[in-house]
Design a protein around this motif. Structure first.
Motif, short mmCIF file in Angstrom:
data_model
loop_
_atom_site.label_atom_id
_atom_site.label_comp_id
_atom_site.label_asym_id
_atom_site.label_seq_id
_atom_site.Cartn_x
_atom_site.Cartn_y
_atom_site.Cartn_z
N VAL A 29 0.84 -1.20 0.00
CA VAL A 29 0.00 0.00 0.00
C VAL A 29 0.87 1.25 0.00
O VAL A 29 0.62 2.22 -0.73
CB VAL A 29 -0.95 0.00 1.22
CG1 VAL A 29 -1.70 1.32 1.31
CG2 VAL A 29 -1.94 -1.16 1.13
N ARG A 30 1.93 1.23 0.81
CA ARG A 30 2.84 2.39 0.86
C ARG A 30 3.53 2.59 -0.49
O ARG A 30 3.73 3.73 -0.94
CB ARG A 30 3.86 2.18 1.98
CG ARG A 30 4.79 3.37 2.21
CD ARG A 30 5.63 3.21 3.46
NE ARG A 30 4.80 3.36 4.67
CZ ARG A 30 4.45 2.36 5.46
NH1 ARG A 30 4.84 1.13 5.17
NH2 ARG A 30 3.72 2.58 6.52
N THR A 31 3.88 1.50 -1.15
CA THR A 31 4.50 1.59 -2.47
C THR A 31 3.53 2.16 -3.50
O THR A 31 3.90 3.00 -4.33
CB THR A 31 4.99 0.21 -2.92
OG1 THR A 31 5.88 -0.33 -1.92
CG2 THR A 31 5.72 0.28 -4.25
N PHE A 58 7.11 4.88 -11.81
CA PHE A 58 7.65 3.79 -11.00
C PHE A 58 9.11 4.03 -10.65
O PHE A 58 9.56 3.73 -9.54
CB PHE A 58 7.49 2.47 -11.76
CG PHE A 58 6.13 1.85 -11.64
CD1 PHE A 58 5.98 0.57 -11.11
CD2 PHE A 58 4.99 2.53 -12.06
CE1 PHE A 58 4.72 0.00 -11.00
CE2 PHE A 58 3.75 1.96 -11.97
CZ PHE A 58 3.59 0.69 -11.43
N GLN A 59 9.88 4.59 -11.58
CA GLN A 59 11.31 4.80 -11.36
C GLN A 59 11.55 5.82 -10.26
O GLN A 59 12.41 5.62 -9.40
CB GLN A 59 11.97 5.25 -12.66
CG GLN A 59 13.48 5.40 -12.56
CD GLN A 59 14.11 5.78 -13.89
OE1 GLN A 59 13.43 5.95 -14.89
NE2 GLN A 59 15.44 5.89 -13.90
N VAL A 60 10.79 6.90 -10.27
CA VAL A 60 10.95 7.94 -9.24
C VAL A 60 10.55 7.38 -7.87
O VAL A 60 11.21 7.62 -6.85
CB VAL A 60 10.11 9.18 -9.60
CG1 VAL A 60 10.18 10.20 -8.46
CG2 VAL A 60 10.61 9.80 -10.90
N ALA A 61 9.44 6.63 -7.84
CA ALA A 61 8.99 6.04 -6.58
C ALA A 61 10.04 5.07 -6.04
O ALA A 61 10.30 5.01 -4.83
CB ALA A 61 7.67 5.32 -6.78
N ALA A 62 10.70 4.31 -6.93
CA ALA A 62 11.74 3.37 -6.50
C ALA A 62 12.89 4.12 -5.86
O ALA A 62 13.44 3.68 -4.84
CB ALA A 62 12.22 2.56 -7.70
N ALA A 63 13.28 5.26 -6.42
CA ALA A 63 14.37 6.04 -5.86
C ALA A 63 13.99 6.59 -4.47
O ALA A 63 14.80 6.59 -3.55
CB ALA A 63 14.73 7.19 -6.80
N GLU A 64 12.74 7.03 -4.32
CA GLU A 64 12.29 7.57 -3.03
C GLU A 64 12.23 6.49 -1.97
O GLU A 64 12.49 6.75 -0.78
CB GLU A 64 10.92 8.23 -3.20
CG GLU A 64 10.96 9.51 -4.03
CD GLU A 64 9.58 10.11 -4.23
OE1 GLU A 64 8.58 9.44 -3.85
OE2 GLU A 64 9.49 11.23 -4.74
N LEU A 65 11.88 5.27 -2.37
CA LEU A 65 11.76 4.16 -1.42
C LEU A 65 13.08 3.42 -1.23
O LEU A 65 13.16 2.51 -0.41
CB LEU A 65 10.68 3.18 -1.89
CG LEU A 65 9.25 3.72 -1.94
CD1 LEU A 65 8.33 2.71 -2.61
CD2 LEU A 65 8.75 4.05 -0.54
N ALA A 66 14.09 3.78 -2.01
CA ALA A 66 15.41 3.15 -1.95
C ALA A 66 15.34 1.66 -2.25
O ALA A 66 16.00 0.84 -1.59
CB ALA A 66 16.06 3.40 -0.59
N ILE A 67 14.54 1.30 -3.27
CA ILE A 67 14.45 -0.08 -3.74
C ILE A 67 14.53 -0.05 -5.26
O ILE A 67 14.55 1.02 -5.89
CB ILE A 67 13.14 -0.77 -3.28
CG1 ILE A 67 11.91 0.01 -3.80
CG2 ILE A 67 13.10 -0.89 -1.76
CD1 ILE A 67 10.59 -0.65 -3.46
N THR A 68 14.58 -1.21 -5.89
CA THR A 68 14.67 -1.27 -7.35
C THR A 68 13.30 -1.04 -7.98
O THR A 68 12.25 -1.24 -7.35
CB THR A 68 15.20 -2.64 -7.81
OG1 THR A 68 14.25 -3.65 -7.47
CG2 THR A 68 16.55 -2.95 -7.15
N GLN A 69 13.33 -0.62 -9.25
CA GLN A 69 12.07 -0.43 -9.97
C GLN A 69 11.33 -1.76 -10.10
O GLN A 69 10.09 -1.80 -10.06
CB GLN A 69 12.34 0.17 -11.35
CG GLN A 69 11.08 0.51 -12.13
CD GLN A 69 11.39 1.25 -13.42
OE1 GLN A 69 12.45 1.85 -13.57
NE2 GLN A 69 10.44 1.22 -14.35
N GLN A 70 12.08 -2.85 -10.25
CA GLN A 70 11.45 -4.16 -10.34
C GLN A 70 10.69 -4.50 -9.06
O GLN A 70 9.59 -5.06 -9.10
CB GLN A 70 12.51 -5.22 -10.62
CG GLN A 70 11.94 -6.63 -10.81
CD GLN A 70 13.03 -7.66 -11.05
OE1 GLN A 70 14.19 -7.43 -10.77
NE2 GLN A 70 12.64 -8.81 -11.61
#
Length: 322
Positions: free
Chosen positions: A6-8, A18-30
């Motif tokens: 849900v947070r993702t 998706f790419q920007v969200a991955a950077a903010e969450l410090a995880i991969t886009q995959q």
């Protein structure tokens, strides 16, 4: 529902990619894609549509977004409610009209920034209070430590905080109403009425020991109509008295003309201790302990008496045993 997913989802919705969200969450886009896909399977609807410029919420995604934010906010509130320093400090007192409740009020006045939750376990002894401390039901308790045959469990600590002198409380017609002081031995044969003494409680054990030591007749026969009913009875009687602390906050009608008479040679004192768990991380508990340590312990210049089993903060002044 997986709160991480849900947070993702919320992060992607707010970032638009998706790419920007991955950077903010410090995880991969995959990883972001897998979490969103798992949430969509759980809900049974698509939440995003891919566009050349990023990701756009579907109608279902738009409908779900405010609820997703509410879920995350509720989760944070739930975590904060038990996070050390965020939830109120839960402290047990025997009675809200007794002296240690007054000490706790003084602490709150000195530290208004600390949230307090004052509870009353009442018909329990130090052992039961210690069990509540170990279970996390309360953070600390004011108790008389210990009763005969009891010991504190591992991890629960106790420190004496206050020795509370007792007074004789009478009506104007009582034999000792005009006395400047009374010895416990003088009360032998006189009726001391204490209908609140419940068998098995720490204060009942204390007064049983006091009665045995000085040959007192303490009558616990009820019914117990509370402090007001006790005061009414004492005021009208020439033979009944009771024990109260000099610290007990009481207001009575002027017509009662009630008397507090100090007890001397020795002075019976009720020894209060603070119980807490050694591993309790609540920062307000440290502040409370420091506050109590800074207060006078109640040490008297006169000879005092407590039961032999009671924990006290300074050398005993019990009456010598024959």
């Amino acid at each position: 529902m997986d709160l991480i997913a849900v947070r993702t989802f919320v992060a992607v919705a707010e970032a638009g990619q998706f790419q920007v969200a991955a950077a903010e969450l410090a995880i991969t886009q995959q990883a972001v894609s897998k979490r969103v896909a798992a949430l969509e399977r759980d809900l049974g609807v698509p939440l995003f549509t891919r566009t050349p410029r990023g990701s756009r919420l579907t109608i279902d995604g738009q409908a779900f977004l405010p609820h997703a934010r509410a879920l995350l906010a509720a989760a944070e509130r739930a975590a904060a409610s038990v996070r050390p320093g965020r939830r109120p400090l839960r402290v047990d007192v025997i009675g809200r009209r007794l002296s240690m409740a007054g000490v706790l009020r003084d602490f709150h006045r000195a530290h208004p920034e600390i949230d307090l939750d004052v509870v009353t376990l009442f018909h329990v002894d130090a052992d039961a209070a210690a069990t509540a401390i170990r279970s996390g039901a309360i953070d600390a308790s004011f108790r008389c430590v210990t009763m005969p045959g009891s010991t504190l469990p591992d991890g629960v600590e106790a420190t004496p905080v206050f020795d509370e002198p007792l007074h004789l409380f009478t009506g104007p017609a009582h034999q000792f109403a005009k006395a400047r002081a009374v010895t416990p031995a003088q009360l032998s044969g006189h009726r001391i009425w204490m209908p609140g003494n419940v068998p098995g409680t720490e204060w009942s054990a204390y007064y049983d020991a006091l009665a045995a030591e000085f040959g007192l007749a303490i009558d616990a026969i009820g019914p117990d109509f509370g402090v007001e009913g006790l005061l009414d009875t004492i005021a009208e009687s020439s033979t009944i008295a009771t024990f109260l602390s000099e610290q007990t906050p009481l207001v009575w009608p002027a017509v009662h003309d009630l008397r507090r008479i100090p007890l001397r040679d020795p002075t019976p004192v009720y020894p209060h201790s603070l119980l807490w768990h050694a591993d309790n991380p609540h920062p307000a508990l440290t502040v409370l302990r420091a506050y109590l340590a800074s207060r006078p312990s109640g040490r008297l210049d006169t000879e005092v008496w407590t039961p032999a089993w009671a924990l006290r903060s300074h050398p005993r002044g019990e009456r010598a045993r024959p």
